[in-house]
Structures are given as C-alpha cells and as structure tokens.
Enzyme design. Sequence first.
Site, PDB file in Angstrom:
ATOM      1  N   GLU A  42      -6.684   4.858   7.918  1.00 58.46           N
ATOM      2  CA  GLU A  42      -6.462   6.279   7.600  1.00 58.46           C
ATOM      3  C   GLU A  42      -7.715   6.884   6.968  1.00 58.46           C
ATOM      4  O   GLU A  42      -8.052   8.045   7.211  1.00 58.46           O
ATOM      5  CB  GLU A  42      -5.223   6.432   6.703  1.00 58.46           C
ATOM      6  N   GLY A  88       2.590   2.345  10.779  1.00 57.49           N
ATOM      7  CA  GLY A  88       3.549   3.433  10.593  1.00 57.49           C
ATOM      8  C   GLY A  88       4.281   3.847  11.851  1.00 57.49           C
ATOM      9  O   GLY A  88       4.926   4.895  11.885  1.00 57.49           O
ATOM     10  N   GLY A 144       2.846  -1.057   4.317  1.00 60.34           N
ATOM     11  CA  GLY A 144       2.871   0.358   3.972  1.00 60.34           C
ATOM     12  C   GLY A 144       4.301   0.818   3.725  1.00 60.34           C
ATOM     13  O   GLY A 144       4.854   0.639   2.638  1.00 60.34           O
ATOM     14  N   GLY A 145       4.911   1.373   4.751  1.00 64.32           N
ATOM     15  CA  GLY A 145       6.266   1.943   4.646  1.00 64.32           C
ATOM     16  C   GLY A 145       7.271   1.070   3.906  1.00 64.32           C
ATOM     17  O   GLY A 145       7.971   1.539   3.000  1.00 64.32           O
ATOM     18  N   ASN A 153       0.865  -1.181   0.000  1.00 64.89           N
ATOM     19  CA  ASN A 153       0.000   0.000   0.000  1.00 64.89           C
ATOM     20  C   ASN A 153       0.901   1.230   0.000  1.00 64.89           C
ATOM     21  O   ASN A 153       1.490   1.575   1.017  1.00 64.89           O
ATOM     22  CB  ASN A 153      -0.890  -0.047   1.257  1.00 64.89           C
ATOM     23  N   TRP A 154       0.985   1.862  -1.161  1.00 65.19           N
ATOM     24  CA  TRP A 154       1.908   3.006  -1.269  1.00 65.19           C
ATOM     25  C   TRP A 154       1.379   4.261  -0.586  1.00 65.19           C
ATOM     26  O   TRP A 154       2.091   5.251  -0.461  1.00 65.19           O
ATOM     27  CB  TRP A 154       2.179   3.320  -2.753  1.00 65.19           C
ATOM     28  N   LYS A 155       0.115   4.253  -0.229  1.00 64.59           N
ATOM     29  CA  LYS A 155      -0.518   5.440   0.372  1.00 64.59           C
ATOM     30  C   LYS A 155      -0.295   6.661  -0.532  1.00 64.59           C
ATOM     31  O   LYS A 155      -0.300   6.501  -1.748  1.00 64.59           O
ATOM     32  CB  LYS A 155       0.016   5.656   1.797  1.00 64.59           C
ATOM     33  N   GLU A 188      -5.374  -4.767  10.850  1.00 63.68           N
ATOM     34  CA  GLU A 188      -4.323  -3.775  11.047  1.00 63.68           C
ATOM     35  C   GLU A 188      -4.546  -3.041  12.359  1.00 63.68           C
ATOM     36  O   GLU A 188      -5.335  -2.079  12.405  1.00 63.68           O
ATOM     37  CB  GLU A 188      -4.330  -2.776   9.890  1.00 63.68           C
ATOM     38  N   SER A 240       3.480  -2.048  10.400  1.00 56.92           N
ATOM     39  CA  SER A 240       4.938  -2.102  10.569  1.00 56.92           C
ATOM     40  C   SER A 240       5.564  -3.459  10.225  1.00 56.92           C
ATOM     41  O   SER A 240       6.478  -3.908  10.903  1.00 56.92           O
ATOM     42  CB  SER A 240       5.326  -1.679  11.981  1.00 56.92           C
ATOM     43  N   HIS A 268      -9.480   1.438   5.005  1.00 55.59           N
ATOM     44  CA  HIS A 268      -8.192   1.563   5.697  1.00 55.59           C
ATOM     45  C   HIS A 268      -8.365   2.497   6.899  1.00 55.59           C
ATOM     46  O   HIS A 268      -9.156   3.447   6.832  1.00 55.59           O
ATOM     47  CB  HIS A 268      -7.141   2.119   4.727  1.00 55.59           C
TER      48      HIS A 268
HETATM   49  P1  PGA Z   1       2.860   0.345   7.682  1.00 60.43           P
HETATM   50  O1  PGA Z   1       1.383   0.522   7.058  1.00 60.43           O
HETATM   51  O2  PGA Z   1       3.406  -0.945   7.118  1.00 60.43           O
HETATM   52  O3  PGA Z   1       3.612   1.549   7.237  1.00 60.43           O
HETATM   53  O4  PGA Z   1       2.701   0.256   9.158  1.00 60.43           O
HETATM   54  C1  PGA Z   1       0.520  -0.565   6.895  1.00 60.43           C
HETATM   55  C2  PGA Z   1      -0.790  -0.114   6.334  1.00 60.43           C
HETATM   56  O5  PGA Z   1      -1.253   0.979   6.704  1.00 60.43           O
HETATM   57  O6  PGA Z   1      -1.401  -0.819   5.506  1.00 60.43           O
END
Ligand code: PGA
Length: 257
Positions: free
Chosen positions: A98, A174, A235-236, A9-11, A168, A214, A96
């Site tokens: 976010e 993050g 994500g990251g 997930n590149w966000k 999640e 993470s 998600h």
């Molecule tokens: P993260 O994000 O790996 O940066 O913690 C995961 C996500 O939000 O899908």
Amino acid sequence: MRKLIIGGNWKMNLGSPADAKNMIKKLMILVKKISSVDIIVAPPFTVLESMVNMAKKSNIKIGAQNMYFEEKGAFTGEVSPTFLKSLGVEYVILGHSERRDIFKESDDLVNKKLKKAISMQLSPIVCIGEHLDERENGKTKEIIFNQIENTFKDLQKEDIIKSVIAYEPIWAIGTGKTATPEQAEEIHSYIRETLMKKYDKETADLVRIQYGGSIKPTNAEDLFKQKNIDGGLVGGASLQADSLFEIIKAADKISNN
Ligand code: PGA
C-alpha cells in the site's frame, strides 16, 4: 528452527485510543500462554505510545507501519525512527504494497529506510510481492528477484538476518483471495534460494519469511505448515482479537509439533 512470527497490521484502523485499548486488552489475555510464536502488533502512530505501554508486561511486541530514513528536520508529515525508538517501539513494517502503490514508495526509498531501521536497532518487516498481471504474465519470480536485489541493496549478512521478509502477493491483500499453500511455498522457497545465492545457506536459513494476503483462521495452519513459511502478516483478520488469536494458535500448534 526459525521461530514463527505473526504480525497484526492494523493499517488505518483502530487508531483512536479507546478502540486500540479495547482490542489490545482482549488480545493480551488470549495470548498469555503463547511462548512458541513471536507476536507483533502494528497499530497507527496515534496509539503507538499507549500500545507499547499496555503491552509492556505481555508477550506482544509493538511495531510501526512506516518510518522515514532521516532522524529529524523539514519532512512534514513523516515520522522519525528516533521518535519510534523513544516510545519503545521494536518493529517497523517497511515497503508495504500500500505504501508502494498508493504513496509511490520505490525500492530505493525502502532500501534507505531499511538501512536506517537496522542501524537504529528497529527490527524491520520488509514487504515484497507481485501484482496480479505480473503473476498472470509469468513474471512473479523476476519481480521478486528485483525487489530483493534493490530493496536489500548493500545489506550485509548480519543485517539481513535482523530483517523479517513478508511475501505478500498484492492480488491476495484484502481481497479474500489467498495464495494456496503451494503457490506461497513456491515463492517462499524461491526467496530463500535467492538469499542463498546472494549471501550463503546459513544466512538464508536464518531469515524469517512471513506470508501475507487474506490470512484467516481457516487457512492459517495449512500456510504455516509449509517448510519455508515462517508465519504471517495479517491485515483484516488482525482487527478482531479472536480471529488474530486463532491465527496465532495455528502457528503455536505447528511450533509445538
Ligand atoms: P490482509 O492484509 O490480511 O487484509 O489481506 C495483509 C497485509 O496487507 O499485510
């Protein structure tokens, strides 16, 4: 056996054509020989078309990070599932944390999007998870139960098996604070148990449940080894081809064992 699935997930990153192309090119070369794991990349809308076209001849499938539940009309700033389908997008991340926390998406809205995605043959990756205070107050299972009840409301067996669930924990997203494999497995098995009660064992056994929060090359294998963890939403660590590849390799190793 459920096939492990890793999503990147590149966000709101790598959304310019040059950055996205550079990243996907590297990743395509690295994952060429991986066949035991489903690989999904979810870039920003601005580069979806070019990513679909570039990944066409690879084992990478492209997903969107969001969509609306209507197909067209006066919904300024929203993206229609029809548009995604027309580009060749196959997956869509829904709900998600976010989106839920920053953009105030409710379970009810996510439920509408989910039903629409399924009806349009877009494979949904539906996110659920608790906040830190909820975990600290012993409310994790209650939160998860309610999210499943409300987000998957009115979904039939044949629909739920088309969905991927991403557990999640919000405090792990993050933050560098990963859930331990035991903490994650406890909730993953609870999610499966809840699906079993809501549907039946066969259905619950078919649904893939990813962990997210993470994930790094160093913790991926221990997480994916757990019985009810069917891969991860990253994500990251998905922003660099090398680190995403290390995570995919961890899943591949477990699949081939
Ligand atoms: P993260 O994000 O790996 O940066 O913690 C995961 C996500 O939000 O899908």
